[in-house]
Structure formats: C-alpha cells, structure tokens
Design a protein around this motif. Structure first.
Motif, PDB file in Angstrom:
ATOM      1  N   GLU A  37       0.809  -1.209   0.000  1.00 58.01           N
ATOM      2  CA  GLU A  37       0.000   0.000   0.000  1.00 58.01           C
ATOM      3  C   GLU A  37       0.854   1.277   0.000  1.00 58.01           C
ATOM      4  O   GLU A  37       0.358   2.361  -0.282  1.00 58.01           O
ATOM      5  N   LYS A  38       2.147   1.130   0.311  1.00 60.61           N
ATOM      6  CA  LYS A  38       3.035   2.288   0.345  1.00 60.61           C
ATOM      7  C   LYS A  38       3.980   2.329  -0.859  1.00 60.61           C
ATOM      8  O   LYS A  38       5.002   3.010  -0.844  1.00 60.61           O
ATOM      9  N   ILE A  39       3.604   1.576  -1.909  1.00 58.73           N
ATOM     10  CA  ILE A  39       4.349   1.613  -3.171  1.00 58.73           C
ATOM     11  C   ILE A  39       3.441   2.207  -4.238  1.00 58.73           C
ATOM     12  O   ILE A  39       2.289   1.789  -4.395  1.00 58.73           O
ATOM     13  N   GLY A  40       3.948   3.208  -4.959  1.00 59.09           N
ATOM     14  CA  GLY A  40       3.185   3.857  -6.018  1.00 59.09           C
ATOM     15  C   GLY A  40       3.725   3.508  -7.396  1.00 59.09           C
ATOM     16  O   GLY A  40       4.797   2.923  -7.543  1.00 59.09           O
ATOM     17  N   LEU A  41       2.964   3.884  -8.414  1.00 59.36           N
ATOM     18  CA  LEU A  41       3.322   3.576  -9.793  1.00 59.36           C
ATOM     19  C   LEU A  41       2.930   4.742 -10.684  1.00 59.36           C
ATOM     20  O   LEU A  41       1.767   5.158 -10.707  1.00 59.36           O
ATOM     21  N   VAL A  42       3.898   5.287 -11.413  1.00 56.98           N
ATOM     22  CA  VAL A  42       3.619   6.349 -12.382  1.00 56.98           C
ATOM     23  C   VAL A  42       4.081   5.881 -13.754  1.00 56.98           C
ATOM     24  O   VAL A  42       5.256   5.540 -13.935  1.00 56.98           O
ATOM     25  N   GLU A  49      -1.017   4.457  -4.965  1.00 53.32           N
ATOM     26  CA  GLU A  49      -1.592   5.183  -6.108  1.00 53.32           C
ATOM     27  C   GLU A  49      -0.857   4.823  -7.391  1.00 53.32           C
ATOM     28  O   GLU A  49       0.359   4.603  -7.392  1.00 53.32           O
ATOM     29  N   GLY A  50      -1.610   4.801  -8.501  1.00 53.15           N
ATOM     30  CA  GLY A  50      -1.011   4.525  -9.801  1.00 53.15           C
ATOM     31  C   GLY A  50      -1.778   5.235 -10.893  1.00 53.15           C
ATOM     32  O   GLY A  50      -3.011   5.254 -10.884  1.00 53.15           O
ATOM     33  N   PHE A  51      -1.050   5.828 -11.845  1.00 46.32           N
ATOM     34  CA  PHE A  51      -1.720   6.577 -12.907  1.00 46.32           C
ATOM     35  C   PHE A  51      -0.762   6.810 -14.067  1.00 46.32           C
ATOM     36  O   PHE A  51       0.425   6.480 -13.999  1.00 46.32           O
ATOM     37  N   LYS A  65       6.048  13.765 -10.707  1.00 45.15           N
ATOM     38  CA  LYS A  65       4.823  13.297 -10.049  1.00 45.15           C
ATOM     39  C   LYS A  65       5.115  12.158  -9.065  1.00 45.15           C
ATOM     40  O   LYS A  65       4.491  12.071  -7.995  1.00 45.15           O
ATOM     41  N   GLY A  66       6.058  11.288  -9.397  1.00 44.24           N
ATOM     42  CA  GLY A  66       6.454  10.245  -8.459  1.00 44.24           C
ATOM     43  C   GLY A  66       7.092  10.837  -7.217  1.00 44.24           C
ATOM     44  O   GLY A  66       6.829  10.402  -6.085  1.00 44.24           O
TER      45      GLY A  66
END
Length: 424
Positions: free
Chosen positions: A113-118, A169-171, A186-187
C-alpha cells in the motif's frame, strides 16, 4: 508531508537501442556509440525518412532470462503477463524488473500500500492499433478480447501493478517530449506528500505508427533527410547542420524512494532529486519558449536550494531541432550568465535519438550513470557549435566528476521541465 527526508533513486533499468541493461547502456555512453541506423519505418506507404534508433533483435523471453536474481514465482508471472502482450508492455516489464532488482525490492518487506506507480507515456499504442487495421477490416470478429484493455494507456498500470503487487496510487501522465520528467516529478510528489514511500516510474517506449512519423515530418520537426546515407551523423544537437530530431526508442524505469524507507531497507541511493520544476508557457503550438525554459531552470534551482554556480553539468534537452537548440542555448546562457561557460553540456539524444515519452527518463538515467562513473559522454556530431560562449562536450568522452547536475526536457504545447540531481 515529508519535508526533512530527501528522495533518491535506488534503482534503474533500461531497454534501448544502445543497451538492454544499465551495463551495456553505460558502455555505449562511454564509447559514444550511436543507435541510429537505417531502418524500415514503413513498408507501405514509403516514408521520406528511413533512419531511427529503434530497439533491434528484440525477444521478450530471452531478455527476461537475462535479468538477474528474479524469484522463480516473479519470473513466471512476468512471462505470463508479457509473452503475448504488445511490445510497449513487454519493454516496460523488462526495464521495471531491472530497476526493481537493483533497488533490492525482491527481498523487501515494504508494504504494497506504500508503493506507487507512475506511467510516463501517451499515445503508446498507436502502432499496435495501426498494425491491426488490415486484419480488422477483413475479420472484425477476430479482434483479440484483450484489445479493449490493451489500447488503453492504463493497461501499463494494470500489468505492472499486478506484476509487482503495487497497491498504492497509480496513474498515467503525459507531457509530450517532457513526459519522462513529468513522471519523475509526479512520483517525487507522491513520496513528498507521504502518500507512498517507494514509487516505480516507467517511461514507455515510443512505438510510432507511420501516420505519427509522417505527422512529425509534415511540421518540420523530424530530421533524417540531409544525412540519410550516414544515419549515425543525422542527430546533431547544437551543431550548425542540425535539421530536426531523430526518432529513438527506449523503455526506462527508476525507483524513487524516501530516505527513511531506503535507510530502513539498508539500500543506498544512486542520486538524490534535489529540486524540480514543471511549468507551462501558455502556448498550444510546437515552438519552444525561452522565457518558459528560463523559468523552469530557475525554479528548479530555487527548489533545490542551490546556486547557479553549483551546477557543473547539464544534460540538455538538445533535440537537434534548429529552433529548439537555439532557444535552449539562449535560455541556459540567460540563467547561468557568466557561469554558463563553466558548465559542460551534452545531449544523450545524439546517441539514443529522441525517445519522446521516455526521453526525460533516459537522460536522467544517463546523468546518474555519468555522475557515478566520473565521465561525460561525447556530442559525437558537434562539428560547428551554434554558440562559442557555452562549453559543449566535444566529440570524445572526457573524465569529469559532475557533483550537482541538471537535466532539461521541453515538450510541445508549452511544457517546460527541469530536474536537479545530486550524486549520493
């Protein structure tokens, strides 16, 4: 919001025309090896440009086997997700796995849950769709059931989040030729705001259709005619004989991570993101704007908390476009004034071509590689510089220790970005 913790790059990966991993990419930078060659950009119709820095001899499964230390379960999942996927997905998987491995995230206990993706990419399925047209016209019902997912940019988000168990979050972001830098920014902001601790940023390969290529030719942005018989000489950033950008391909991934997270995992940062800027110059056209570029560089320096005199190397946008190069050179001179002649300038595009959506990420990775290995790659085609009051790297590699560097990316539509990096 995390204000006292620096944010660094703990992993990098690349699939490009001059290297399919960091080791081979670095060697090509040192040797000044160009990936620009004669290629068949379209069998029908014929186009007036036939050179590019495309990824050649590509085999997804073979390149997957070459990535070190992938757990068996992860290897099987990557193979399942990528084996029949479009080219753009395959290259993203490969570069992301490389970055994940270097950051030692295969052995990590970081919460998903604490890993994001851009995903830094736009219009990335144009050629995939173009290639299906003739088959679709003949038998529409034979269109793959996955097409409804695969033509969407968010397919990259879905595939990579499934592969790496990412639940933050991922976008997808786009910024024309500045897309790669926009993705990094953004990352960085996701981590800065405390939304995630780790963020995978992926620059999507530009797989242009013949229509896209002709569009660039029609507006005079793409070069390749003057040196059509000497493709390696066609990309000429800041040289009097430049005529336009040369199309390149690369998929690039980096892992951004907060200092707190990296320390907890006992992982070293390769370089820190000291500051950045992302501004518009209210322009819907393709022409660059010197004021916008100046503002981006000044704001990045301000946010980094460094003086202009602290910068000793800039990886320029340097697209090989006459107007673009002239504008950027003027902007650099205006920002750095008397110090401008002390700053070494090169353009990685001279070797990789212009990788469009992933260009900013290619150049940030190239900057980090050069900073860590103590060299600057050559501007191999710089014979007659457009200015004599700036310090362009010559046609040979030099030994040099860049300590605080800047990387610029500017895009159609008035998009200006600049990132300041510090060697860790």
């Amino acid at each position: 919001m995390q204000t006292n913790s620096s944010i660094g790059i703990t992993g990098m990966g690349i699939i490009s025309s001059i290297g399919d991993n960091l080791t081979s990419f670095s060697a090509s930078l040192k040797q000044g090896t160009s990936g620009i060659k004669h290629v068949n950009l379209s069998s029908e119709p014929k186009l007036s440009v036939n050179i590019a820095a495309k990824i050649q001899d590509f085999s997804f499964v073979e390149k997957l086997k070459n990535i070190q230390n992938i757990p068996e379960e992860m290897f099987a999942k990557a193979k399942r997700l990528g084996q029949r996927a479009p080219f753009g997905i395959q290259t993203s998987i490969l570069s992301a796995l490389q970055a994940w491995e270097q950051a030692r995230l295969f052995e990590s206990t970081t919460s998903s849950e604490k890993i994001g993706l851009v995903i830094a990419g736009q219009n990335s399925t144009q050629n995939y769709q173009y290639d299906l047209i003739s088959q679709f016209k003949e038998n529409p019902e034979y269109l793959s059931p996955r097409y409804a997912l695969e033509f969407l940019e968010t397919n990259q988000v879905g595939v990579l989040s499934e592969l790496f168990d990412i639940e933050g979050e991922g976008f997808v972001v786009g910024g024309a030729s500045a897309t790669g830098n926009v993705g990094i920014i953004k990352g960085h902001q996701l981590i800065q705001l405390g939304i995630v601790d780790v963020c995978l940023v992926v620059g999507v390969v530009a797989d242009l259709s013949p229509i896209d290529i002709q569009g660039f030719i029609n507006i005079g942005a793409m070069g390749g005619k003057k040196y059509s018989n000497q493709p390696e000489k066609a990309c000429r950033p800041f040289d009097e004989n430049h005529e336009g950008f040369i199309y390149g391909q690369a998929s690039v991934s980096i892992i951004l991570e907060s200092e707190t997270s990296a320390t907890k995992r006992a992982v070293s940062s390769l370089a820190n993101i000291k500051g950045y800027a992302f501004i518009l110059d209210k322009n819907s056209s393709a022409n660059p704007n010197m004021n916008g570029e100046v503002k981006a560089m000044l704001l990045a320096l301000e946010r980094a908390g460094v003086e202009a005199s602290n910068i000793n190397y800039i990886n320029t946008h340097g697209s090989s476009s006459p107007l673009g190069d002239k504008t950027e050179a003027e902007a650099i001179h205006k920002v750095f004034e008397s110090h401008a002649s002390n700053i070494f300038l090169n353009s990685t595009k001279v070797l990789t071509g212009h990788c469009l959506y992933s260009a900013g990420l290619v150049e940030v990775v190239a900057t980090v590689v050069q900073m860590r290995e103590g060299f600057l790659h050559p501007n191999i085609n710089l014979e007659t510089p457009i200015r004599n009051d700036l310090q362009f790297c010559g046609t040979k590699t030099i030994n040099f220790q860049a300590t605080i560097a800047m990387s610029n990316s500017f895009g159609f539509g008035g998009i200006n970005t600049s990132i300041v990096l510090e060697k860790n």
